[in-house]
Each structure stands twice: as structure tokens, then as C-alpha cells.
Scaffold this motif. Structure first.
Motif, PDB file in Angstrom:
ATOM      1  N   UNK A  67       4.812  -2.827  10.442  1.00 12.73           N
ATOM      2  CA  UNK A  67       3.856  -3.420   9.501  1.00 12.73           C
ATOM      3  C   UNK A  67       2.560  -2.617   9.435  1.00 12.73           C
ATOM      4  N   UNK A  68       2.181  -2.034  10.554  1.00 13.52           N
ATOM      5  CA  UNK A  68       0.974  -1.209  10.558  1.00 13.52           C
ATOM      6  C   UNK A  68       1.186   0.050   9.725  1.00 13.52           C
ATOM      7  N   UNK A  69       2.371   0.656   9.866  1.00 15.76           N
ATOM      8  CA  UNK A  69       2.662   1.848   9.058  1.00 15.76           C
ATOM      9  C   UNK A  69       2.697   1.501   7.571  1.00 15.76           C
ATOM     10  N   UNK A  70       3.290   0.354   7.242  1.00 14.84           N
ATOM     11  CA  UNK A  70       3.325  -0.076   5.840  1.00 14.84           C
ATOM     12  C   UNK A  70       1.906  -0.244   5.306  1.00 14.84           C
ATOM     13  N   UNK A  71       1.067  -0.909   6.097  1.00 17.59           N
ATOM     14  CA  UNK A  71      -0.323  -1.139   5.681  1.00 17.59           C
ATOM     15  C   UNK A  71      -1.056   0.193   5.466  1.00 17.59           C
ATOM     16  N   UNK A  72      -0.925   1.122   6.429  1.00 18.59           N
ATOM     17  CA  UNK A  72      -1.627   2.406   6.326  1.00 18.59           C
ATOM     18  C   UNK A  72      -1.142   3.226   5.140  1.00 18.59           C
ATOM     19  N   UNK A  73       0.176   3.233   4.914  1.00 17.45           N
ATOM     20  CA  UNK A  73       0.718   3.991   3.784  1.00 17.45           C
ATOM     21  C   UNK A  73       0.283   3.391   2.454  1.00 17.45           C
ATOM     22  N   UNK A  74       0.238   2.066   2.392  1.00 13.52           N
ATOM     23  CA  UNK A  74      -0.233   1.417   1.166  1.00 13.52           C
ATOM     24  C   UNK A  74      -1.672   1.798   0.870  1.00 13.52           C
ATOM     25  N   UNK A 122       7.332  -0.328  -5.622  1.00 11.19           N
ATOM     26  CA  UNK A 122       7.400  -0.414  -4.161  1.00 11.19           C
ATOM     27  C   UNK A 122       6.404  -1.456  -3.644  1.00 11.19           C
ATOM     28  N   UNK A 123       5.207  -1.488  -4.253  1.00 16.05           N
ATOM     29  CA  UNK A 123       4.209  -2.476  -3.833  1.00 16.05           C
ATOM     30  C   UNK A 123       4.702  -3.900  -4.061  1.00 16.05           C
ATOM     31  N   UNK A 124       5.331  -4.127  -5.198  1.00 15.96           N
ATOM     32  CA  UNK A 124       5.844  -5.476  -5.482  1.00 15.96           C
ATOM     33  C   UNK A 124       6.953  -5.860  -4.500  1.00 15.96           C
ATOM     34  N   UNK A 125       7.760  -4.879  -4.110  1.00 14.71           N
ATOM     35  CA  UNK A 125       8.798  -5.168  -3.127  1.00 14.71           C
ATOM     36  C   UNK A 125       8.171  -5.515  -1.769  1.00 14.71           C
ATOM     37  N   UNK A 126       7.121  -4.800  -1.402  1.00 14.32           N
ATOM     38  CA  UNK A 126       6.406  -5.113  -0.159  1.00 14.32           C
ATOM     39  C   UNK A 126       5.790  -6.505  -0.233  1.00 14.32           C
ATOM     40  N   UNK A 127       5.268  -6.861  -1.400  1.00 14.75           N
ATOM     41  CA  UNK A 127       4.663  -8.178  -1.593  1.00 14.75           C
ATOM     42  C   UNK A 127       5.705  -9.277  -1.416  1.00 14.75           C
ATOM     43  N   UNK A 184      -3.834 -12.120   4.283  1.00 12.48           N
ATOM     44  CA  UNK A 184      -4.870 -11.182   3.831  1.00 12.48           C
ATOM     45  C   UNK A 184      -4.239  -9.929   3.235  1.00 12.48           C
ATOM     46  N   UNK A 185      -3.187  -9.429   3.893  1.00  9.48           N
ATOM     47  CA  UNK A 185      -2.489  -8.250   3.378  1.00  9.48           C
ATOM     48  C   UNK A 185      -1.855  -8.546   2.026  1.00  9.48           C
ATOM     49  N   UNK A 186      -1.317  -9.755   1.886  1.00 10.56           N
ATOM     50  CA  UNK A 186      -0.714 -10.149   0.603  1.00 10.56           C
ATOM     51  C   UNK A 186      -1.766 -10.137  -0.503  1.00 10.56           C
ATOM     52  N   UNK A 187      -2.947 -10.683  -0.207  1.00 12.16           N
ATOM     53  CA  UNK A 187      -4.022 -10.680  -1.215  1.00 12.16           C
ATOM     54  C   UNK A 187      -4.448  -9.258  -1.558  1.00 12.16           C
ATOM     55  N   UNK A 188      -4.483  -8.381  -0.544  1.00 18.12           N
ATOM     56  CA  UNK A 188      -4.852  -6.990  -0.802  1.00 18.12           C
ATOM     57  C   UNK A 188      -3.832  -6.312  -1.715  1.00 18.12           C
ATOM     58  N   UNK A 189      -2.545  -6.577  -1.462  1.00 20.08           N
ATOM     59  CA  UNK A 189      -1.508  -5.974  -2.303  1.00 20.08           C
ATOM     60  C   UNK A 189      -1.611  -6.504  -3.730  1.00 20.08           C
ATOM     61  N   UNK A 191      -4.254  -7.616  -5.244  1.00 21.18           N
ATOM     62  CA  UNK A 191      -5.434  -7.018  -5.873  1.00 21.18           C
ATOM     63  C   UNK A 191      -5.162  -5.562  -6.258  1.00 21.18           C
ATOM     64  N   UNK A 192      -4.460  -4.842  -5.366  1.00 24.09           N
ATOM     65  CA  UNK A 192      -4.154  -3.441  -5.651  1.00 24.09           C
ATOM     66  C   UNK A 192      -3.251  -3.308  -6.865  1.00 24.09           C
ATOM     67  N   UNK A 193      -2.259  -4.203  -6.976  1.00 24.23           N
ATOM     68  CA  UNK A 193      -1.363  -4.163  -8.137  1.00 24.23           C
ATOM     69  C   UNK A 193      -2.161  -4.322  -9.426  1.00 24.23           C
ATOM     70  N   UNK A 194      -3.123  -5.245  -9.409  1.00 21.78           N
ATOM     71  CA  UNK A 194      -3.952  -5.451 -10.598  1.00 21.78           C
ATOM     72  C   UNK A 194      -4.814  -4.243 -10.917  1.00 21.78           C
ATOM     73  N   UNK A 195      -5.434  -3.650  -9.876  1.00 17.16           N
ATOM     74  CA  UNK A 195      -6.304  -2.492 -10.097  1.00 17.16           C
ATOM     75  C   UNK A 195      -5.507  -1.301 -10.623  1.00 17.16           C
ATOM     76  N   UNK A 196      -4.346  -1.064 -10.030  1.00 21.44           N
ATOM     77  CA  UNK A 196      -3.541   0.079 -10.460  1.00 21.44           C
ATOM     78  C   UNK A 196      -2.929  -0.149 -11.838  1.00 21.44           C
ATOM     79  N   UNK A 197      -2.736  -1.410 -12.203  1.00 25.48           N
ATOM     80  CA  UNK A 197      -2.294  -1.696 -13.571  1.00 25.48           C
ATOM     81  C   UNK A 197      -3.354  -1.256 -14.577  1.00 25.48           C
ATOM     82  N   UNK A 198      -4.631  -1.455 -14.208  1.00 29.33           N
ATOM     83  CA  UNK A 198      -5.719  -0.993 -15.080  1.00 29.33           C
ATOM     84  C   UNK A 198      -5.681   0.527 -15.215  1.00 29.33           C
ATOM     85  N   UNK A 199      -5.463   1.225 -14.086  1.00 33.73           N
ATOM     86  CA  UNK A 199      -5.354   2.683 -14.140  1.00 33.73           C
ATOM     87  C   UNK A 199      -4.177   3.104 -15.015  1.00 33.73           C
TER      88      UNK A 199
END
Length: 270
Positions: A67-74, A122-127, A184-189, A191-199
Motif C-alpha cells: 500500500x505504501x508503494x501504491x501511495x508513493x507511485x500515485x 489505473x487510478x479508478x481501479x486503485x480507488x 484519506x487515501x480514497x479522498x486523495x485519489x 480529488x486527483x481523478x477530478x484534477x487530472x480530468x481538468x488537465x
């Protein structure tokens, strides 16, 4: 606009970039695009490693280290995409670019979109894995905290005296902390999905604009090619007319020379 057409445009482009930046028409543009291309390659490698680690979540090989590796890679990959997005925007707004550089702009934007789309998947699968794991963990804690059903008082006393089936309070607290951390990690993912959707939308808009520009360039190239062919045909027609005119002039001169000779001979003989 199809990539076949892009390839044709690249082939028609009069400018070719040399491998050595010193011989580039714009070395800074070349360095920037090469750097972005390398960053995209690294992000693709991160996504592959991340996908392998996510596959372990929820299995017997699921550990805190995984889980730590997943978090760091994300986190690393998200940051990388944000940096590349800024570079893509800079490339798209580059001034005085030639057709070959415009093709490079389009190519980088398309690669960025494809790589980002893969990362979002991949992010959605992690979520999904994180949510399922959290639900299972919370259910286990709640079942462990559930009081035994009412029954014979003596039986309850025996259960109290024996080793309880319930986890001790320290274990419960530890599990609760893990659940909070995963939430907390779920909320971060999310939020990241939303931000990257904007990109993704920003770059898609840039690609759409760039596609229109490439269409105009392609049309101009095709128009110039057509005009050149037309001019070539006209020159051939003009050359044939000039040749015919010269032939007619020569014939007239020959006829005039023959008539002149006849007149001179007639006058001489007379």
C-alpha cells in the motif's frame, strides 16, 4: 484528423530536424519536446509498476508495504503529469513554429492524452480496491465489537472468564486508524481523478485547436502542390506553343526563301 494524414504532412514538410540540437532551427524547442517525451516514457513505466502493485491489493500478498508503494507511485505519477501538462501548454503556445514543429506539438499532445487516460483508468481501479478493502475492514471491526447475544448468565460469565473472541482495544484502535488512513487515501485519489480530468480537458482543447491549425497547414500544402502542378502544366503548354510558333516561323522563312530564289532566277534568265 487521422495520423495517416499527419504522417503525410510530416513527409511533405520542407523542414527536417537534425538529431544534433546544434543544427536545430530552434534548439530550445527541440530540448523541451525531447524532455517532455522522456517524461512521458517515465510516466508510462510508473503506470505499469503501479498496475502490478494494485493487482496485489485485497489478496494474500496485500501488505502495508504494498500500500505504501501504491501511495508513493500515485503521488509521483500525479506530480509528473502536472509538470508535463505545463510543458505541453508551453509547447502549444510556442511562437513561429514550422510545419514539422507543429506536427511535434500534435504528437506530444496525443501521447499525453493517451498516457493520462491510462493513468486515470489505473487510478479508478486503485480507488475500487481501496473502497472494497475499507468496507471489509470496517465490517470486521464492527463484528468484533458486537456484543454477544443474551443467553444464560452463567454462560456469559464463562465467556468473560475465557479468552474473549473480541479483539482487544489496542487492536481495535489500530484497525480504526488504518481505516481512517485508507479513507484519506480514497479522498486523495478521488480529488486527483477530478484534477487530472481538468488537465485532460485542457489538453483535449489544445489538441482540437492544434488539429484545426494542422488542417489549415495541410490544406495550404495541398493547395501549393496543386498550384505547382497547374503551373507546370501551363509551362508545358507554353513551351509547346513556343515550339509550334518557331516551327511555323521556320516554314515561312523557307517558303519565302524559295519564292525569293525563284524570282531571282526568273529575273536572271529573263
Amino acid at each position: 484528423m487521422s495520423f495517416d494524414r499527419l504522417n503525410n504532412l510530416e513527409a511533405q514538410a520542407p523542414f527536417r530536424r537534425s538529431e544534433d540540437p546544434q543544427f536545430q532551427d530552434d534548439p530550445e524547442f527541440h530540448r523541451l519536446t525531447e524532455n517532455l517525451s522522456n517524461q512521458l516514457f517515465n510516466l508510462t513505466s510508473n503506470i505499469t509498476r503501479l498496475s502490478d502493485q494494485i493487482a496485489l491489493l485485497g489478496t494474500k500478498r496485500d501488505t502495508e508495504r504494498v500500500r505504501e508503494r501504491v501511495h508513493n507511485l500515485l503521488e509521483q505519477t500525479r506530480s509528473g503529469f502536472k509538470d508535463v501538462a505545463e510543458g505541453i501548454k508551453k509547447v502549444q503556445t510556442w511562437e513561429d513554429v514550422n510545419p514539422s514543429q507543429k506536427w511535434t506539438q500534435q504528437k506530444l499532445s496525443s501521447e499525453f492524452k493517451a498516457t493520462l487516460d491510462e493513468f486515470q483508468t489505473v487510478q479508478r481501479r486503485a480507488l475500487e480496491k481501496q473502497r472494497a478493502s475499507n468496507v471489509a475492514a470496517r465490517t470486521a471491526v464492527e463484528e468484533g465489537q458486537h456484543a454477544p447475544e443474551e443467553g444464560d448468565q452463567q454462560q456469559q460469565q464463562q465467556l468473560l472468564e475465557e479468552q474473549p473472541r473480541l479483539a482487544n482495544q489496542d487492536e481495535v484502535d489500530f484497525q480504526e486508524s488504518l481505516i481512517i488512513e485508507r479513507e484519506t487515501e480514497i479522498r486523495n485519489i478521488e480529488q486527483s481523478v477530478g484534477e487530472l480530468n481538468e488537465l485532460f480537458r485542457d489538453v483535449a482543447h489544445l489538441v482540437h485547436e492544434q488539429g484545426g491549425q494542422l488542417d489549415i497547414i495541410s490544406e495550404n500544402v495541398e493547395r501549393v502542390t496543386s498550384d505547382t502542378r497547374g503551373a507546370n502544366v501551363e509551362l508545358r503548354h507554353a513551351s509547346r506553343h513556343q515550339k509550334n510558333a518557331r516551327n511555323k516561323a521556320c516554314c515561312l522563312l523557307v517558303i519565302l526563301a524559295v519564292i525569293l530564289v525563284i524570282i531571282v532566277l526568273a529575273a536572271t534568265l529573263g
